[in-house]
Design a protein around this motif. Structure first.
Motif, PDB file in Angstrom:
ATOM      1  N   MET A   1      -7.132   1.569   4.753  1.00 42.45           N
ATOM      2  CA  MET A   1      -6.475   0.451   5.312  1.00 42.45           C
ATOM      3  C   MET A   1      -6.863  -0.321   6.514  1.00 42.45           C
ATOM      4  O   MET A   1      -6.561  -1.484   6.497  1.00 42.45           O
ATOM      5  CB  MET A   1      -5.072   1.122   5.846  1.00 42.45           C
ATOM      6  CG  MET A   1      -4.050   0.527   6.656  1.00 42.45           C
ATOM      7  SD  MET A   1      -3.323  -0.735   5.582  1.00 42.45           S
ATOM      8  CE  MET A   1      -2.334   0.192   4.379  1.00 42.45           C
ATOM      9  N   LEU A   2      -7.883   0.270   7.009  1.00 42.78           N
ATOM     10  CA  LEU A   2      -8.407  -0.485   8.232  1.00 42.78           C
ATOM     11  C   LEU A   2      -9.278  -1.786   7.832  1.00 42.78           C
ATOM     12  O   LEU A   2      -9.134  -2.611   8.114  1.00 42.78           O
ATOM     13  CB  LEU A   2      -9.620   0.417   8.944  1.00 42.78           C
ATOM     14  CG  LEU A   2      -8.827   1.401  10.068  1.00 42.78           C
ATOM     15  CD1 LEU A   2      -9.881   2.124  10.757  1.00 42.78           C
ATOM     16  CD2 LEU A   2      -7.962   0.795  11.140  1.00 42.78           C
TER      17      LEU A   2
ATOM     18  N   LYS B   1      -6.959  10.722   6.337  1.00 40.56           N
ATOM     19  CA  LYS B   1      -8.283  10.071   6.755  1.00 40.56           C
ATOM     20  C   LYS B   1      -8.813   8.978   5.792  1.00 40.56           C
ATOM     21  O   LYS B   1      -9.052   7.968   6.124  1.00 40.56           O
ATOM     22  CB  LYS B   1      -9.215  11.095   7.308  1.00 40.56           C
ATOM     23  CG  LYS B   1     -10.553  10.460   7.707  1.00 40.56           C
ATOM     24  CD  LYS B   1     -10.616   9.596   8.464  1.00 40.56           C
ATOM     25  CE  LYS B   1     -12.045   9.357   9.146  1.00 40.56           C
ATOM     26  NZ  LYS B   1     -12.170   8.022  10.052  1.00 40.56           N
ATOM     27  N   PRO B   2      -8.894   9.391   4.665  1.00 37.59           N
ATOM     28  CA  PRO B   2      -9.582   8.281   3.713  1.00 37.59           C
ATOM     29  C   PRO B   2      -8.658   7.321   3.382  1.00 37.59           C
ATOM     30  O   PRO B   2      -9.302   5.897   3.303  1.00 37.59           O
ATOM     31  CB  PRO B   2      -9.708   9.418   2.281  1.00 37.59           C
ATOM     32  CG  PRO B   2      -9.589  10.459   2.565  1.00 37.59           C
ATOM     33  CD  PRO B   2      -8.882  10.767   3.835  1.00 37.59           C
TER      34      PRO B   2
ATOM     35  N   LEU C   1      -6.986  -4.336   6.720  1.00 42.80           N
ATOM     36  CA  LEU C   1      -6.178  -5.136   7.711  1.00 42.80           C
ATOM     37  C   LEU C   1      -7.215  -5.938   8.280  1.00 42.80           C
ATOM     38  O   LEU C   1      -6.915  -7.291   8.499  1.00 42.80           O
ATOM     39  CB  LEU C   1      -5.818  -4.248   8.987  1.00 42.80           C
ATOM     40  CG  LEU C   1      -4.582  -3.204   8.539  1.00 42.80           C
ATOM     41  CD1 LEU C   1      -4.468  -1.979   9.697  1.00 42.80           C
ATOM     42  CD2 LEU C   1      -3.408  -4.049   8.482  1.00 42.80           C
ATOM     43  N   LYS C   2      -8.432  -5.691   8.563  1.00 43.92           N
ATOM     44  CA  LYS C   2      -9.383  -6.636   8.899  1.00 43.92           C
ATOM     45  C   LYS C   2      -9.721  -7.811   7.938  1.00 43.92           C
ATOM     46  O   LYS C   2      -9.640  -8.939   8.481  1.00 43.92           O
ATOM     47  CB  LYS C   2     -10.835  -5.820   9.117  1.00 43.92           C
ATOM     48  CG  LYS C   2     -12.016  -6.680   9.493  1.00 43.92           C
ATOM     49  CD  LYS C   2     -13.251  -5.709   9.725  1.00 43.92           C
ATOM     50  CE  LYS C   2     -14.635  -6.752  10.044  1.00 43.92           C
ATOM     51  NZ  LYS C   2     -14.201  -7.325  11.535  1.00 43.92           N
ATOM     52  N   LYS C   3      -9.536  -7.427   6.719  1.00 43.94           N
ATOM     53  CA  LYS C   3     -10.009  -8.781   5.787  1.00 43.94           C
ATOM     54  C   LYS C   3      -8.748  -9.514   5.754  1.00 43.94           C
ATOM     55  O   LYS C   3      -8.651 -10.710   5.894  1.00 43.94           O
ATOM     56  CB  LYS C   3     -10.157  -8.078   4.341  1.00 43.94           C
ATOM     57  CG  LYS C   3     -10.304  -9.146   3.202  1.00 43.94           C
ATOM     58  CD  LYS C   3     -10.567  -8.758   1.990  1.00 43.94           C
ATOM     59  CE  LYS C   3     -10.851  -9.767   0.668  1.00 43.94           C
ATOM     60  NZ  LYS C   3     -10.933  -9.149  -0.427  1.00 43.94           N
ATOM     61  N   ASP C   4      -7.353  -8.982   5.247  1.00 41.76           N
ATOM     62  CA  ASP C   4      -6.214  -9.770   5.190  1.00 41.76           C
ATOM     63  C   ASP C   4      -5.706 -10.600   6.402  1.00 41.76           C
ATOM     64  O   ASP C   4      -5.324 -11.542   6.352  1.00 41.76           O
ATOM     65  CB  ASP C   4      -5.077  -8.559   4.541  1.00 41.76           C
ATOM     66  CG  ASP C   4      -5.369  -8.517   3.200  1.00 41.76           C
ATOM     67  OD1 ASP C   4      -6.446  -8.633   2.875  1.00 41.76           O
ATOM     68  OD2 ASP C   4      -4.673  -7.920   2.557  1.00 41.76           O
TER      69      ASP C   4
ATOM     70  N   SER D   1       0.615  -1.311  -0.077  1.00 42.46           N
ATOM     71  CA  SER D   1      -0.034  -0.042   0.067  1.00 42.46           C
ATOM     72  C   SER D   1       0.826   1.253  -0.155  1.00 42.46           C
ATOM     73  O   SER D   1       0.318   2.664   0.130  1.00 42.46           O
ATOM     74  CB  SER D   1      -0.915  -0.082   1.155  1.00 42.46           C
ATOM     75  OG  SER D   1      -1.861  -1.138   1.142  1.00 42.46           O
ATOM     76  N   ARG D   2       2.262   1.168  -0.122  1.00 44.17           N
ATOM     77  CA  ARG D   2       3.119   2.252  -0.191  1.00 44.17           C
ATOM     78  C   ARG D   2       2.963   3.317   1.218  1.00 44.17           C
ATOM     79  O   ARG D   2       2.895   4.468   0.970  1.00 44.17           O
ATOM     80  CB  ARG D   2       2.921   3.002  -1.426  1.00 44.17           C
ATOM     81  CG  ARG D   2       3.253   2.048  -2.704  1.00 44.17           C
ATOM     82  CD  ARG D   2       3.134   2.888  -3.809  1.00 44.17           C
ATOM     83  NE  ARG D   2       3.488   1.909  -4.965  1.00 44.17           N
ATOM     84  CZ  ARG D   2       3.352   2.457  -6.307  1.00 44.17           C
ATOM     85  NH1 ARG D   2       3.040   3.590  -6.376  1.00 44.17           N
ATOM     86  NH2 ARG D   2       3.818   1.422  -7.447  1.00 44.17           N
ATOM     87  N   VAL D   3       2.733   2.604   2.283  1.00 51.07           N
ATOM     88  CA  VAL D   3       2.676   3.572   3.593  1.00 51.07           C
ATOM     89  C   VAL D   3       4.001   3.813   3.693  1.00 51.07           C
ATOM     90  O   VAL D   3       5.004   3.463   3.869  1.00 51.07           O
ATOM     91  CB  VAL D   3       2.318   2.676   4.659  1.00 51.07           C
ATOM     92  CG1 VAL D   3       2.276   3.341   5.907  1.00 51.07           C
ATOM     93  CG2 VAL D   3       0.820   2.015   4.507  1.00 51.07           C
TER      94      VAL D   3
END
Length: 216
Positions: free
Chosen positions: A63-64, A57-58, A67-70, A19-21
């Motif tokens: 990302m949340l 924020k978007p 994270l929940k899915k993966d 995600s290139r964080v």
């Protein structure tokens, strides 16, 4: 902020990388469940990996969901993730985060449909060895669990002498995510058992949480 079991650390890092964080900081802590409880539930060690990053924020909402899915947050022995609002930061840092996040947001990132502002983050700073006392007070008031970090006092001797208190150098920070309606009761319970006038010499505060996943 992502608090997960160590077995998921590499998977989480790979997700952030894809995600290139732009910025990631990792801390290490432990859960507050007893060894007996963990054995009964068939859980791994109480060690926790904590990853903190900065996103707009978007992008944070998106990302949340990832994270929940993966990472299957909310299932046994996984973890929890939440977003906390910031009120400021280094201008160059903010520019870098906004630029990196804009790449994904330009492709149509939609606002998360999760309910917001239902939770608060309670932080209790106590003398080393009193984290279990904190949770013993917090659980009957509604706390489901927490994460403990080792820390160290860095305040001056002058300030503690002025208030006439003796402060232990080694500290433990206990982080608890709670619903808004339970926050006050939990904080009061902690203060009554582990407040400034107790051996724990605890300081308790709360921080608003924007969104959270992994608490089912």
């Amino acid at each position: 902020m992502l608090i997960i079991a160590p077995k998921l650390a590499e998977k989480a890092a790979a997700l952030f990388e894809r995600s290139r964080v732009p910025i990631q900081h990792q801390l290490y802590g432990r859960g507050t469940a007893s060894r007996e409880m963990m054995d009964m539930l068939g859980l791994d060690s109480g060690e926790k990996n904590v990853v903190m990053t900065l996103l707009t924020k978007p992008s944070a909402d998106e990302m949340l969901k990832k994270l929940k899915k993966d990472l299957r947050l909310g299932t046994s022995n996984t973890g929890v993730a939440c977003t906390l609002p910031l009120s400021g930061g280094n201008s160059r840092l903010i520019q870098m985060v906004e630029y990196a996040c804009a790449q994904g947001e330009a492709q149509g990132t939609r606002r998360n449909n999760m309910q917001e502002n239902e939770y608060q983050m309670i932080v209790a700073m106590v003398n080393q060895g009193f984290s279990e006392d904190v949770m013993a007070a917090a659980r009957p008031a509604g706390a489901a669990g927490g994460t403990v970090f080792h820390s160290r006092r860095v305040s001056s001797e002058q300030s503690t002498q002025f208030w006439g208190i003796s402060v232990q150098q080694e500290k433990e920070a206990v982080i608890i995510l709670s619903r808004k309606e339970e926050k006050l009761a939990i904080m009061k319970a902690i203060c009554e058992k582990c407040g400034m006038d107790s051996d724990a010499q605890g300081i308790v505060l709360s921080i608003p949480v924007d969104s959270v996943v992994g608490i089912e």
